[in-house]
Design a protein around this motif. Structure first.
Motif, PDB file in Angstrom:
ATOM      1  N   THR A 261       0.823  -1.214   0.000  1.00  0.00           N
ATOM      2  CA  THR A 261       0.000   0.000   0.000  1.00  0.00           C
ATOM      3  C   THR A 261       0.857   1.263   0.000  1.00  0.00           C
ATOM      4  O   THR A 261       0.571   2.215  -0.742  1.00  0.00           O
ATOM      5  CB  THR A 261      -0.936   0.020   1.225  1.00  0.00           C
ATOM      6  OG1 THR A 261      -1.844  -1.076   1.148  1.00  0.00           O
ATOM      7  CG2 THR A 261      -1.729   1.317   1.274  1.00  0.00           C
ATOM      8  N   THR A 262       1.920   1.280   0.815  1.00  0.00           N
ATOM      9  CA  THR A 262       2.729   2.503   0.936  1.00  0.00           C
ATOM     10  C   THR A 262       3.355   2.920  -0.397  1.00  0.00           C
ATOM     11  O   THR A 262       3.177   4.068  -0.821  1.00  0.00           O
ATOM     12  CB  THR A 262       3.814   2.332   2.010  1.00  0.00           C
ATOM     13  OG1 THR A 262       3.185   2.083   3.276  1.00  0.00           O
ATOM     14  CG2 THR A 262       4.669   3.605   2.119  1.00  0.00           C
ATOM     15  N   PRO A 263       4.094   2.027  -1.097  1.00  0.00           N
ATOM     16  CA  PRO A 263       4.646   2.454  -2.384  1.00  0.00           C
ATOM     17  C   PRO A 263       3.575   2.733  -3.428  1.00  0.00           C
ATOM     18  O   PRO A 263       3.718   3.641  -4.248  1.00  0.00           O
ATOM     19  CB  PRO A 263       5.547   1.285  -2.804  1.00  0.00           C
ATOM     20  CG  PRO A 263       5.078   0.123  -2.015  1.00  0.00           C
ATOM     21  CD  PRO A 263       4.593   0.690  -0.720  1.00  0.00           C
ATOM     22  N   ARG A 264       2.464   1.968  -3.394  1.00  0.00           N
ATOM     23  CA  ARG A 264       1.400   2.239  -4.376  1.00  0.00           C
ATOM     24  C   ARG A 264       0.720   3.565  -4.051  1.00  0.00           C
ATOM     25  O   ARG A 264       0.355   4.317  -4.957  1.00  0.00           O
ATOM     26  CB  ARG A 264       0.370   1.109  -4.379  1.00  0.00           C
ATOM     27  CG  ARG A 264      -0.688   1.308  -5.475  1.00  0.00           C
ATOM     28  CD  ARG A 264      -1.565   0.088  -5.677  1.00  0.00           C
ATOM     29  NE  ARG A 264      -2.489   0.326  -6.780  1.00  0.00           N
ATOM     30  CZ  ARG A 264      -3.816   0.321  -6.639  1.00  0.00           C
ATOM     31  NH1 ARG A 264      -4.366   0.094  -5.461  1.00  0.00           N
ATOM     32  NH2 ARG A 264      -4.588   0.555  -7.685  1.00  0.00           N
ATOM     33  N   LEU A 265       0.569   3.847  -2.757  1.00  0.00           N
ATOM     34  CA  LEU A 265      -0.018   5.126  -2.353  1.00  0.00           C
ATOM     35  C   LEU A 265       0.857   6.275  -2.829  1.00  0.00           C
ATOM     36  O   LEU A 265       0.364   7.261  -3.384  1.00  0.00           O
ATOM     37  CB  LEU A 265      -0.160   5.170  -0.827  1.00  0.00           C
ATOM     38  CG  LEU A 265      -0.720   6.460  -0.231  1.00  0.00           C
ATOM     39  CD1 LEU A 265      -2.138   6.705  -0.730  1.00  0.00           C
ATOM     40  CD2 LEU A 265      -0.702   6.388   1.291  1.00  0.00           C
ATOM     41  N   THR A 266       2.181   6.116  -2.637  1.00  0.00           N
ATOM     42  CA  THR A 266       3.116   7.149  -3.097  1.00  0.00           C
ATOM     43  C   THR A 266       2.982   7.354  -4.590  1.00  0.00           C
ATOM     44  O   THR A 266       2.906   8.485  -5.081  1.00  0.00           O
ATOM     45  CB  THR A 266       4.565   6.746  -2.765  1.00  0.00           C
ATOM     46  OG1 THR A 266       4.691   6.551  -1.349  1.00  0.00           O
ATOM     47  CG2 THR A 266       5.546   7.818  -3.215  1.00  0.00           C
ATOM     48  N   ARG A 267       2.924   6.232  -5.308  1.00  0.00           N
ATOM     49  CA  ARG A 267       2.852   6.340  -6.763  1.00  0.00           C
ATOM     50  C   ARG A 267       1.543   6.952  -7.240  1.00  0.00           C
ATOM     51  O   ARG A 267       1.523   7.844  -8.090  1.00  0.00           O
ATOM     52  CB  ARG A 267       3.026   4.967  -7.422  1.00  0.00           C
ATOM     53  CG  ARG A 267       3.062   5.131  -8.933  1.00  0.00           C
ATOM     54  CD  ARG A 267       3.043   3.858  -9.722  1.00  0.00           C
ATOM     55  NE  ARG A 267       2.883   4.228 -11.129  1.00  0.00           N
ATOM     56  CZ  ARG A 267       2.276   3.489 -12.022  1.00  0.00           C
ATOM     57  NH1 ARG A 267       1.804   2.315 -11.699  1.00  0.00           N
ATOM     58  NH2 ARG A 267       2.158   3.912 -13.261  1.00  0.00           N
ATOM     59  N   LEU A 268       0.408   6.473  -6.711  1.00  0.00           N
ATOM     60  CA  LEU A 268      -0.862   6.952  -7.232  1.00  0.00           C
ATOM     61  C   LEU A 268      -1.181   8.383  -6.816  1.00  0.00           C
ATOM     62  O   LEU A 268      -1.876   9.095  -7.546  1.00  0.00           O
ATOM     63  CB  LEU A 268      -1.998   6.013  -6.818  1.00  0.00           C
ATOM     64  CG  LEU A 268      -2.091   4.694  -7.584  1.00  0.00           C
ATOM     65  CD1 LEU A 268      -3.480   4.093  -7.434  1.00  0.00           C
ATOM     66  CD2 LEU A 268      -1.785   4.866  -9.056  1.00  0.00           C
ATOM     67  N   VAL A 269      -0.674   8.816  -5.654  1.00  0.00           N
ATOM     68  CA  VAL A 269      -0.861  10.219  -5.282  1.00  0.00           C
ATOM     69  C   VAL A 269      -0.081  11.097  -6.254  1.00  0.00           C
ATOM     70  O   VAL A 269      -0.591  12.082  -6.785  1.00  0.00           O
ATOM     71  CB  VAL A 269      -0.416  10.475  -3.830  1.00  0.00           C
ATOM     72  CG1 VAL A 269      -0.312  11.972  -3.557  1.00  0.00           C
ATOM     73  CG2 VAL A 269      -1.413   9.856  -2.856  1.00  0.00           C
TER      74      VAL A 269
END
Length: 296
Positions: A261-269
């Motif tokens: 979630t953390t890297p995907r959150l970083t990417r999608l934000v």
């Protein structure tokens, strides 16, 4: 009288979307690499360990393993997404050109299905296999073209369409949530500004980032299932997407669906901010909007 809404010209929407998608993929790829690595089966690897081990073994460029597949796929995906969404949005708009949240959701679902079939599934499958292969002592794939050809030779065309169902579910949910949040917030903000004035880039980036944030938490389970179904060991471990989800839930627990979630959150934000900002700027520069036909 309500202001006349302008719609995007399809060819310009395709160009602006594809350019925005390619730029976004390159800028944010390391977060995608770390997310994908963290979602494979086996022992759970801490995110910092993935980064450290990859850089130590392969150098900084190791964080870009499989990048070319995502850049190409993301460019096509974004182009298809914007063209499809604009098409569905126009068909679902009311007489004043406005699109309600439920109709925006439907337009997003349609756009997500189109991009999953025509762009995302093949590029994500190749990217995932390249990342999975890169952590082996002796990788078998030498790059995007060699990897794609090798996969098709070994598994047929269906080899690059593994995980189609979870990809369609993820992309439909992604586009539905992201476009609905973005369109709704944009309409609210534009309602408080002078008609016809484009929003500042910083504001567009912020709205897009919020859309990306909401998207991550609502679609994460589909992303994890998609990654597992596209890994090198998928054929030996899972019969289908439902079997994959069942095994993850029973063997690894409910919260495993939110791994990465953390890297995907970083990417999608970042992705939401970059894509919508670049798209809006390019459309503005090339004059990619035209007034709707009076016949509607």
């Amino acid at each position: 009288m309500a202001p006349i809404k302008q719609r995007e010209k399809p060819i310009h929407s395709l160009f602006a979307g594809a350019t925005a998608g390619a730029i976004e993929a390159f800028v944010t790829y390391p977060t995608e690499f770390v997310k994908t690595r963290s979602q494979f089966g086996g022992k759970k690897e801490p995110l910092l360990s993935i980064i450290k081990d990859t850089v130590n073994q392969k150098g900084f460029t190791g964080l870009y393993s499989g990048c070319s597949a995502l850049i190409v796929g993301n460019a096509v995906k974004a182009g298809v997404r914007f063209v499809s969404y604009d098409y569905f949005k126009e068909k679902l708009a009311d007489s004043e050109g406005k699109v309600s949240a439920p109709r925006s959701l439907l337009a997003g679902l349609g756009a997500g299905s189109m991009e999953a079939i025509f762009a995302v599934t093949p590029s994500e499958t190749v990217k995932t296999k390249l990342i999975d292969d890169a952590k082996r002592p002796n990788p078998q794939y030498r790059g995007l073209i060699h990897g794609t050809v090798s996969i098709i030779r070994a598994e047929g065309i269906t080899g690059i369409y593994r995980g189609l169902f979870p990809v369609m579910m993820r992309q439909s949910a992604n586009s539905a949530v992201r476009f609905t949040v973005y369109t709704t917030l944009k309409q609210v903000v534009q309602g408080n500004t002078r008609s016809g004035q484009p929003l500042p880039s910083a504001l567009t980036f912020g709205i897009g980032a919020i859309a990306g944030l909401v998207t991550v938490y609502t679609t994460m389970p589909f992303d994890v299932i998609k990654t597992r179904m596209q890994s090198l060991e998928a054929r030996a471990q899972y019969r289908n997407s439902f079997h994959c989800a069942y095994r993850i839930f029973t063997e690894e627990g409910f919260f495993r669906f939110w791994t990465g979630t953390t890297p995907r959150l970083t990417r999608l934000v970042l992705s939401g901010g970059i894509i919508f900002t670049v798209y809006e700027r390019i459309i503005g520069v090339i004059g990619g909007r035209e007034p709707p036909s009076s016949s509607s």
